[in-house]
Scaffold this active site. Structure first.
Site, PDB file in Angstrom:
ATOM      1  N   HIS A 133      20.971  24.993 -16.795  1.00  0.00           N
ATOM      2  CA  HIS A 133      20.423  26.214 -16.205  1.00  0.00           C
ATOM      3  C   HIS A 133      20.862  26.282 -14.742  1.00  0.00           C
ATOM      4  O   HIS A 133      20.066  26.214 -13.819  1.00  0.00           O
ATOM      5  CB  HIS A 133      18.909  26.267 -16.363  1.00  0.00           C
ATOM      6  CG  HIS A 133      18.463  26.307 -17.801  1.00  0.00           C
ATOM      7  ND1 HIS A 133      18.752  25.300 -18.688  1.00  0.00           N
ATOM      8  CD2 HIS A 133      17.756  27.242 -18.496  1.00  0.00           C
ATOM      9  CE1 HIS A 133      18.242  25.594 -19.884  1.00  0.00           C
ATOM     10  NE2 HIS A 133      17.648  26.776 -19.797  1.00  0.00           N
TER      11      HIS A 133
ATOM     12  N   ASN B  39      -3.214  -5.401   1.793  1.00  0.00           N
ATOM     13  CA  ASN B  39      -3.619  -5.871   3.119  1.00  0.00           C
ATOM     14  C   ASN B  39      -4.354  -4.818   3.940  1.00  0.00           C
ATOM     15  O   ASN B  39      -4.846  -5.101   5.032  1.00  0.00           O
ATOM     16  CB  ASN B  39      -2.413  -6.419   3.898  1.00  0.00           C
ATOM     17  CG  ASN B  39      -1.333  -5.375   4.131  1.00  0.00           C
ATOM     18  OD1 ASN B  39      -1.612  -4.227   4.438  1.00  0.00           O
ATOM     19  ND2 ASN B  39      -0.075  -5.785   3.990  1.00  0.00           N
TER      20      ASN B  39
ATOM     21  N   ASP C  40       0.829  -1.209   0.000  1.00  0.00           N
ATOM     22  CA  ASP C  40       0.000   0.000   0.000  1.00  0.00           C
ATOM     23  C   ASP C  40       0.861   1.256   0.000  1.00  0.00           C
ATOM     24  O   ASP C  40       0.552   2.234  -0.685  1.00  0.00           O
ATOM     25  CB  ASP C  40      -0.915   0.005   1.237  1.00  0.00           C
ATOM     26  CG  ASP C  40      -1.966  -1.085   1.191  1.00  0.00           C
ATOM     27  OD1 ASP C  40      -2.813  -1.046   0.279  1.00  0.00           O
ATOM     28  OD2 ASP C  40      -1.951  -1.970   2.068  1.00  0.00           O
TER      29      ASP C  40
ATOM     30  N   ARG D 152      23.183  27.854 -19.051  1.00  0.00           N
ATOM     31  CA  ARG D 152      22.293  28.282 -20.137  1.00  0.00           C
ATOM     32  C   ARG D 152      23.029  29.256 -21.055  1.00  0.00           C
ATOM     33  O   ARG D 152      22.865  29.223 -22.273  1.00  0.00           O
ATOM     34  CB  ARG D 152      21.058  28.966 -19.548  1.00  0.00           C
ATOM     35  CG  ARG D 152      20.104  29.495 -20.604  1.00  0.00           C
ATOM     36  CD  ARG D 152      19.079  30.432 -20.006  1.00  0.00           C
ATOM     37  NE  ARG D 152      18.095  30.869 -20.991  1.00  0.00           N
ATOM     38  CZ  ARG D 152      17.234  31.858 -20.805  1.00  0.00           C
ATOM     39  NH1 ARG D 152      17.221  32.525 -19.660  1.00  0.00           N
ATOM     40  NH2 ARG D 152      16.377  32.192 -21.744  1.00  0.00           N
TER      41      ARG D 152
ATOM     42  N   GLU E 220      10.489  14.030 -12.919  1.00  0.00           N
ATOM     43  CA  GLU E 220      11.903  14.026 -12.543  1.00  0.00           C
ATOM     44  C   GLU E 220      12.256  12.875 -11.592  1.00  0.00           C
ATOM     45  O   GLU E 220      13.289  12.216 -11.756  1.00  0.00           O
ATOM     46  CB  GLU E 220      12.281  15.365 -11.893  1.00  0.00           C
ATOM     47  CG  GLU E 220      12.240  16.552 -12.832  1.00  0.00           C
ATOM     48  CD  GLU E 220      10.852  17.192 -12.935  1.00  0.00           C
ATOM     49  OE1 GLU E 220      10.723  18.212 -13.640  1.00  0.00           O
ATOM     50  OE2 GLU E 220       9.900  16.666 -12.302  1.00  0.00           O
TER      51      GLU E 220
ATOM     52  N   ASP F 232      13.356  33.837 -15.407  1.00  0.00           N
ATOM     53  CA  ASP F 232      12.418  32.904 -14.770  1.00  0.00           C
ATOM     54  C   ASP F 232      12.400  33.046 -13.256  1.00  0.00           C
ATOM     55  O   ASP F 232      11.464  32.583 -12.598  1.00  0.00           O
ATOM     56  CB  ASP F 232      12.746  31.459 -15.154  1.00  0.00           C
ATOM     57  CG  ASP F 232      12.164  31.092 -16.511  1.00  0.00           C
ATOM     58  OD1 ASP F 232      11.293  31.835 -17.005  1.00  0.00           O
ATOM     59  OD2 ASP F 232      12.582  30.068 -17.077  1.00  0.00           O
TER      60      ASP F 232
ATOM     61  N   ARG G 296      25.842  23.729 -21.882  1.00  0.00           N
ATOM     62  CA  ARG G 296      24.809  22.756 -22.279  1.00  0.00           C
ATOM     63  C   ARG G 296      24.939  22.426 -23.777  1.00  0.00           C
ATOM     64  O   ARG G 296      24.714  21.289 -24.190  1.00  0.00           O
ATOM     65  CB  ARG G 296      23.411  23.267 -21.947  1.00  0.00           C
ATOM     66  CG  ARG G 296      23.014  24.545 -22.650  1.00  0.00           C
ATOM     67  CD  ARG G 296      21.573  24.941 -22.391  1.00  0.00           C
ATOM     68  NE  ARG G 296      21.278  26.237 -22.972  1.00  0.00           N
ATOM     69  CZ  ARG G 296      20.090  26.600 -23.435  1.00  0.00           C
ATOM     70  NH1 ARG G 296      19.073  25.759 -23.387  1.00  0.00           N
ATOM     71  NH2 ARG G 296      19.898  27.802 -23.929  1.00  0.00           N
TER      72      ARG G 296
ATOM     73  N   PHE H  49      15.443  21.499 -10.460  1.00  0.00           N
ATOM     74  CA  PHE H  49      14.457  20.432 -10.291  1.00  0.00           C
ATOM     75  C   PHE H  49      15.073  19.103  -9.869  1.00  0.00           C
ATOM     76  O   PHE H  49      14.373  18.083  -9.812  1.00  0.00           O
ATOM     77  CB  PHE H  49      13.621  20.297 -11.557  1.00  0.00           C
ATOM     78  CG  PHE H  49      12.862  21.554 -11.872  1.00  0.00           C
ATOM     79  CD1 PHE H  49      12.259  22.290 -10.852  1.00  0.00           C
ATOM     80  CD2 PHE H  49      12.781  22.039 -13.162  1.00  0.00           C
ATOM     81  CE1 PHE H  49      11.580  23.464 -11.118  1.00  0.00           C
ATOM     82  CE2 PHE H  49      12.098  23.216 -13.443  1.00  0.00           C
ATOM     83  CZ  PHE H  49      11.491  23.936 -12.418  1.00  0.00           C
TER      84      PHE H  49
ATOM     85  N   SER I 216      15.782  22.199 -24.118  1.00  0.00           N
ATOM     86  CA  SER I 216      16.491  23.100 -23.207  1.00  0.00           C
ATOM     87  C   SER I 216      17.748  22.460 -22.638  1.00  0.00           C
ATOM     88  O   SER I 216      18.793  23.102 -22.532  1.00  0.00           O
ATOM     89  CB  SER I 216      15.566  23.525 -22.061  1.00  0.00           C
ATOM     90  OG  SER I 216      14.450  24.242 -22.546  1.00  0.00           O
TER      91      SER I 216
END
EC number: 2.2.1.1
Length: 665
Positions: free
Chosen positions: A461, A185, A155, A520, A411, A469, A358, A437, A385
Site C-alpha cells: 500500500h 534500582n 527500568d 495495492r 510493528e 483510507d 503485492r 506504518f 493485505s
C-alpha cells in the site's frame, strides 16, 4: 581465596576506571548488576571465549546497553579477545569498546544495543530462533540446538513501549528458554523513578504469561543462583527475575542516586570506593588469581568439544539434516537457487500479467520459499493485505518448527524481534506492514541498517494509490526517508518481473536489510529484451529509448512507470528523442560503476523528469536543480485512487505538458 563479591568487584572497578579514563560513560549500572553478572557468567552461561561464534552458545543480551562496560569487563575477564588495552580505549575512535555495544565490533557482542528495550526485543527473536531451529533439526538423543537466551534490562527498557509489545508476544509463544534479569534500582537520569514509573512489574509480567521471580536481592549471590535454577525449571514460560539492586553499588556518596548513572564518578569518589570495596589495586590492574577464577576458555572449549562430538554422531545418523543445518548456519543458498529464480523470472516475462506488486510478491514467495526453508515470515496483523503467506506457511504458535509469525499489531516489536532472529542465525526473516506504518517500526529499521542485519521488509500500500483510507494511511515521505538510510536497499518494482528480481536480490544480499515497496493496485507489465531483463538487477535500466542523441530522460518507479512511458512515447511521436529509465532501486544503481551509470543517465542530457508518487525532494540528485519532478508536495486525501492520481498530477497529460515546457525552455 577470593569471594564471589571480590570477583564481582573486578567488574565494578574495571567499569569505574574505564569510564573515568574516558571521561564519559555510565558506571552506575555495571556497579549495580555486577553480582548478578558474576553468578550468571561463572555458573550458568554456556559459551566459549575461544570461539565467540560457536553455534550452540547461549546468547547474552545487554538491553540496557549504556552499561556497556559491564559487558566489556565480562568479555575481558572470561578470556575473549578483548585485552585490557581495549578497555583503556573505551569510547575512543577505532577501539573495540564503543560507548554502546556494537555487534561486529567486539567479539562476544550478539547485537547492538542502546536504544532501550530493543535488546530485549532482539532477545525474544533469538529465543524464537532457538526453539524453531531445535524443533526442526533436533532428534531424540541429539539435541544439537539447545541453548538459552539471557537478557539484562533496566527500568528504561521496561518503560519503553516496545517492551510491552515483545514481552506480551513472548508469553503467548511460551518461550521457556528466555530468561530476563530486571535491574530494579529505581533510578533513571531524571532521578527516582517512583515519580513516573509505578507499575507493578510482577503483575504486569504475570498477565503476559511469564514466570515471575520477584524481590530477589541483586547483591546476594546465593539468592541469584537459586532464582536462576528455578527459572530453568520452567520450560513453558519465559522467566523474569526481578532483582532489587543499588545503582552505583560501593560508592559511599553516589550509590542509589542519579549522579552515578551517566557520568564519571571522579577521582575523589573512586578513591573512597576502593577503600569501601577493599580494592587495593591501581586502575586497570586485576590480580592474577582473580583472572584465573574468571577465565572460561578451558571450560568453554570443553563444552564446545562435547557438542562437536555429538554433532559428529548426528552427521553420521542424519547426513541430510546435518548438511541442511550447516548450509543454513553458514548462510549458503541452495545449489538450485540460480536455476529456479532465473527460470521463474524468465517465465514471468514471457507470461505477461497485470497484477498488484503485492500479489506478485506473494507469487514469488510461493516459488522461492519452496527451496528456502530458512525463510521465516510474519506480518503485523495484515497478512491478508500484505499477502505474505504462501501455501506452506505454518504458524510457529501451532507448529514449533513453523515458518510464519503472527505478530499482532506490533510493528516496532515485530521488526526488532526479526532483527534478533536474523542475528541468531539459521533464518532469513521477512516482516510486513503497510508502508505508512514503517513509522511505528522506525528505530528498529534503523538498527537493522546500522547492524547490517539481513532482514527483508515488505511494505505494501505504497502511495496515494491505496485510495479511500486517506492521508493517515497514504505514505508520502516514507520512501525518501528509507532511501537515505545507509545500508538499506529500497526496491519499488513496477510489475511482477521487477518484483521477482527484487526478491531475488534481497535474498542474495549478504549484508544489510532490503525494503520491498509494493502496490495495492494492479500494475501493467512491460515488454523487455533479454538485456533489459538482465539489467533490472543493476537497480536502474533503459526501458524505452529513441536510439539517437537524447533530448530528454524520464525516470520513474512502481505504479507511475506506465503513465510515464505513455507520456514519453507521446513526446517521441512529435519527433523528440526520449529515454525512459525504470529505477526500482536507487541505492543499487548508485553502486554501479561509472560507465554503467553514464550509459543509463548520460551527463550530456540536462533535461530530465522524475515521476513518483512520493515526496519530490529526493529526486533532485538524478534530475538536477533544473529538472522537473512530478511527485508529492503535500499529504494525500481520502478518495478513490484514480481521482487522487489525477488530482496530484500523475496523468499522461500532465507529465506530457510539463515535459514539453522543459524541452522548450
Amino acid at each position: 581465596m577470593y569471594s564471589r563479591k571480590e570477583l564481582a568487584n573486578a567488574i565494578r572497578m574495571l567499569s569505574i576506571d574505564a569510564v573515568q579514563n574516558a571521561q564519559s560513560g555510565h558506571p552506575g549500572m555495571p556497579m549495580g548488576m555486577a553480582d548478578i553478572a558474576e553468578v550468571l557468567w561463572r555458573s550458568f552461561l554456556k559459551h566459549n571465549p575461544a570461539n565467540p561464534n560457536w553455534n550452540d552458545r547461549d546468547r547474552f543480551i545487554l538491553s540496557n546497553g549504556h552499561g556497556s562496560m559491564l559487558l566489556y569487563s565480562l568479555l575481558h575477564l572470561t578470556g575473549y579477545n578483548l585485552p585490557i588495552e581495549e578497555l583503556k580505549k573505551f569510547r575512543q575512535l577505532n577501539s573495540k569498546t564503543p560507548g554502546h555495544p556494537e555487534t561486529g565490533e567486539t567479539p562476544g557482542v550478539e547485537t547492538t544495543t542502546g536504544p532501550l528495550g530493543q535488546g530485549l526485543a532482539n532477545a525474544v527473536g533469538m529465543a524464537i530462533a532457538e526453539r524453531t531451529l531445535s524443533s526442526y533439526f533436533n532428534r531424540p538423543g541429539y539435541d544439537i540446538i539447545n541453548h538459552y537466551t539471557w537478557v539484562f534490562v533496566g527500568d528504561g527498557c521496561l518503560m519503553e513501549g516496545i517492551s510491552h509489545e515483545v514481552c506480551s508476544l513472548a508469553g503467548t509463544l511460551n518461550l521457556g528458554k528466555l530468561i530476563v534479569f530486571y535491574d530494579k534500582n529505581g533510578i533513571s537520569i531524571d532521578g527516582k523513578t517512583a515519580h513516573w514509573f509505578t507499575d507493578d512489574t510482577a503483575k504486569r509480567f504475570e498477565s503476559y504469561n511469564w514466570h515471575v521471580l520477584d524481590n530477589i536481592d541483586g547483591h546476594d549471590s546465593e539468592s541469584i543462583e537459586r532464582s536462576i535454577k528455578q527459572a530453568k525449571l520452567i520450560t513453558n514460560q519465559p522467566s523474569i527475575i526481578i532483582c532489587n539492586t543499588i545503582i552505583g553499588f560501593g560508592s559511599p556518596n553516589k550509590s542509589g542516586t542519579a549522579e552515578s548513572h551517566g557520568a564519571p564518578l571522579g577521582e575523589v569518589e573512586i578513591s573512597l570506593i576502593r577503600e569501601q570495596l577493599k580494592w587495593n589495586y591501581p586502575p586497570f590492574q586485576i590480580p592474577k588469581e582473580i583472572y584465573k577464577k574468571w577465565n572460561f576458555i578451558e571450560e568453554g572449549s570443553k563444552l564446545e568439544k562435547k557438542w562437536n562430538e555429538k554433532f559428529s554422531l548426528y552427521q553420521s545418523k542424519y547426513p541430510d539434516l546435518s548438511t541442511e543445518y550447516l548450509r543454513r548456519i553458514n548462510k549458503k543458498l541452495p545449489v538450485e537457487w540460480d536455476r529456479v529464480t532465473n527460470n521463474y523470472i524468465s517465465f514471468l516475462q514471457k507470461n505477461r500479467q497485470s497484477i498488484a506488486s503485492r500479489k506478485a510478491s506473494q507469487n514469488t514467495l510461493e516459488k522461492y520459499a519452496m527451496i528456502l526453508p530458512e525463510l521465516i515470515g510474519g506480518s503485523a496483523d495484515l497478512s491478508p493485505s500484505n499477502l505474505t503467506m504462501w501455501s506452506r506457511c505454518n504458524s510457529i504458535k501451532d507448529n514449533l518448527s513453523g515458518n510464519y509469525i503472527h505478530y499482532g499489531v506490533r510493528e516496532f516489536g515485530m521488526t526488532a524481534i526479526a532483527n534478533g532472529i536474523s542475528h541468531h542465525g539459521g533464518f532469513i526473516p521477512y516482516t510486513a506492514t503497510f508502508l505508512m506504518f514503517v513509522e511505528y517500526a522506525r528505530n528498529a529499521v534503523r538498527m537493522a541498517a546500522l547492524m547490517c542485519t539481513k532482514h527483508i521488509f515488505v511494505y505494501t500500500h505504497d502511495s496515494i494509490g491505496l485510495g479511500e483510507d486517506g492521508p493517515t494511511h497514504q505514505p508520502v515521505e516514507q520512501l525518501s526517508s528509507l532511501r537515505i538510510t545507509p545500508n538499506i536497499d529500497v526496491w519499488r518494482p513496477s510489475d511482477q518481473v521487477e518484483t521477482a528480481v527484487a526478491w531475488k536480490k534481497a535474498i542474495e544480499k549478504t549484508s544489510g536489510p532490503t525494503a520491498l515497496i509494493l502496490s495495492r493496485q494492479n500494475l501493467d507489465q512491460f515488454e523487455r529484451s533479454s538485456e533489459q531483463l538482465e539489467n533490472i538487477s543493476y537497480g536502474a535500466y533503459i526501458l524505452y529509448d529513441s536510439k539517437k542523441r537524447l533530448d530528454i530522460i524520464f525516470i520513474s518507479t512502481g505504479s507511475e512507470l506506465n503513465v510515464t512511458l505513455i507520456a514519453a512515447k507521446k513526446l517521441a511521436s512529435l519527433g523528440y528523442s526520449v529515454r525512459v529509465v525504470s529505477m526500482p532501486c536507487t541505492s543499487v544503481f548508485d553502486r554501479q560503476d561509472a560507465s554503467y551509470k553514464e550509459f543509463v543517465l548520460p551527463t550530456y542530457v540536462a533535461k530530465r523528469v522524475a515521476v513518483e508518487a512520493s515526496i519530490e525532494d529526493f529526486w533532485y540528485k538524478y534530475v538536477g536543480i533544473n529538472g522537473v519532478i512530478i511527485g508529492m508536495k503535500t499529504f494525500g486525501e481520502s478518495a478513490p485512487a484514480e481521482d487522487l492520481f489525477k488530482k496530484f498530477g500523475f496523468t499522461v497529460q500532465n507529465i506530457f505538458n510539463k515535459s514539453l515546457i522543459l524541452l522548450k525552455s
